[in-house]
Design an enzyme around this catalytic site. Structure first.
Site, mmCIF file in Angstrom:
data_model
loop_
_atom_site.group_PDB
_atom_site.id
_atom_site.type_symbol
_atom_site.label_atom_id
_atom_site.label_comp_id
_atom_site.label_asym_id
_atom_site.label_seq_id
_atom_site.Cartn_x
_atom_site.Cartn_y
_atom_site.Cartn_z
ATOM 1 C CG ASP A 33 -0.219 -0.062 2.529
ATOM 2 O OD1 ASP A 33 1.032 -0.021 2.518
ATOM 3 O OD2 ASP A 33 -0.888 -0.138 3.574
ATOM 4 C CE LYS A 181 13.001 37.220 -0.878
ATOM 5 N NZ LYS A 181 13.610 35.896 -0.803
#
Ligand code: R5P
Length: 277
Positions: A33, A181
């Site tokens: 699984d 920035k």
């Protein structure tokens, strides 16, 4: 004993060598699984789990390693050379999680203490429910730099100026400056022009992490006629086409540490971690 996460085998081996401690031979199984099972076959009194949480599966593996180590060792220390989700350190919109806190809480359940390298914000250490120490590995980033001509060490934002100073000091000279920035989105970054003269100089850009490379490539666009441009960062995530972005922006070389294991991991964070353990 050092218990390595699968994404941190280089830095774990380097740390084992620094501390003269054995490395645990972790075993893995995968179920149909998709679930993973880890096995820590041996441990001594203290288990030092070294795992950068570079992906969701690395997070799960870390929790498993801690739990397995806990059953064998009296003390579990968790070293996160790179802490994933560290940049999600606040809820930016109502209804969002503080993901760094959620991860820190989960990691705290399986350990006596934590150590992490250059987290995005120092305050992330407060999210852990066990003692958390931070380590600065930026000084080593100067090691691979060649001889530089009139060097300028630049950080792409004010938050990384300390890192630029650390690398400059470790290199042994040069000027330091930073850009302003503004981040508009994950990949859209605005960098305001900076007054520092770059013509004919070697420029070393320094940041904590290069993720998409948007910050660095936008900063490089602002440089006027530099001689050479080097990029250094503690955490070379280099997601998607980041390395190509830097190459096409004209970067001479990229140097990072092994907190995230990449081809550009030119220096190890292990000595700095070992010193603080
Ligand atoms: C942000 O404040 C960080 O210091 C880095 O500048 C940023 O996370 C780098 O991300 P990217 O490479 O995606 O621009």
């Amino acid at each position: 004993m050092i218990v390595p996460g699968s994404a941190s085998q280089e830095v774990a081996a380097a740390l084992a060598s620094e501390l003269d401690e054995p490395l645990a031979a972790v075993e893995y199984d995968w179920f149909a699984d998709g679930e993973t099972l880890v096995r820590v076959p041996d441990a001594d009194d203290r288990a030092i789990v070294v795992a950068s949480t570079v992906s969701d599966s690395a997070h799960v593996e870390l929790l498993q390693l801690q739990d397995a180590a806990r059953q064998r060792a009296d003390e579990v220390v968790t070293v996160l050379p790179y802490m994933g989700y560290g940049r999600q350190d606040e809820a930016f919109e109502p209804g969002e999680p503080v993901s760094a806190r959620a991860m820190a809480r989960a990691i705290s359940t399986g350990t006596d203490r934590v150590m992490t390298v250059n987290p995005h914000e120092a305050s992330i250490a407060d999210f852990f429910e066990v003692p958390c120490a931070t380590v600065d590995a930026a000084g080593r980033l100067a090691d691979p730099l060649p001889d530089l001509s009139d060097p300028l060490f630049l950080s792409p934002d004010a938050g990384a100026i300390d890192l630029a100073e650390t690398v400059r000091d470790a290199y042994g000279g040069g000027a330091v400056d930073y850009f302003e920035k503004v981040r508009h989105s994950d990949t859209d970054v605005e960098i305001r022009p900076n007054d520092a003269s770059t013509a004919g100089r070697d420029v070393v850009l320094v940041d904590d992490i290069v993720a998409t490379g948007s910050t660095m490539s936008t900063a490089i666009d602002q440089l006027s006629a530099p001689e050479r441009v080097f990029v250094t960062c503690v955490h070379p995530m280099l997601a998607a086409n980041a390395r190509t972005k830097l190459a096409t922006a004209g970067v001479e070389a990229v140097y990072g540490t092994d907190t995230i294991e990449r081809a550009v991991s030119a220096v190890s964070a292990a000595p700095a971690i070992a010193e603080s353990l």
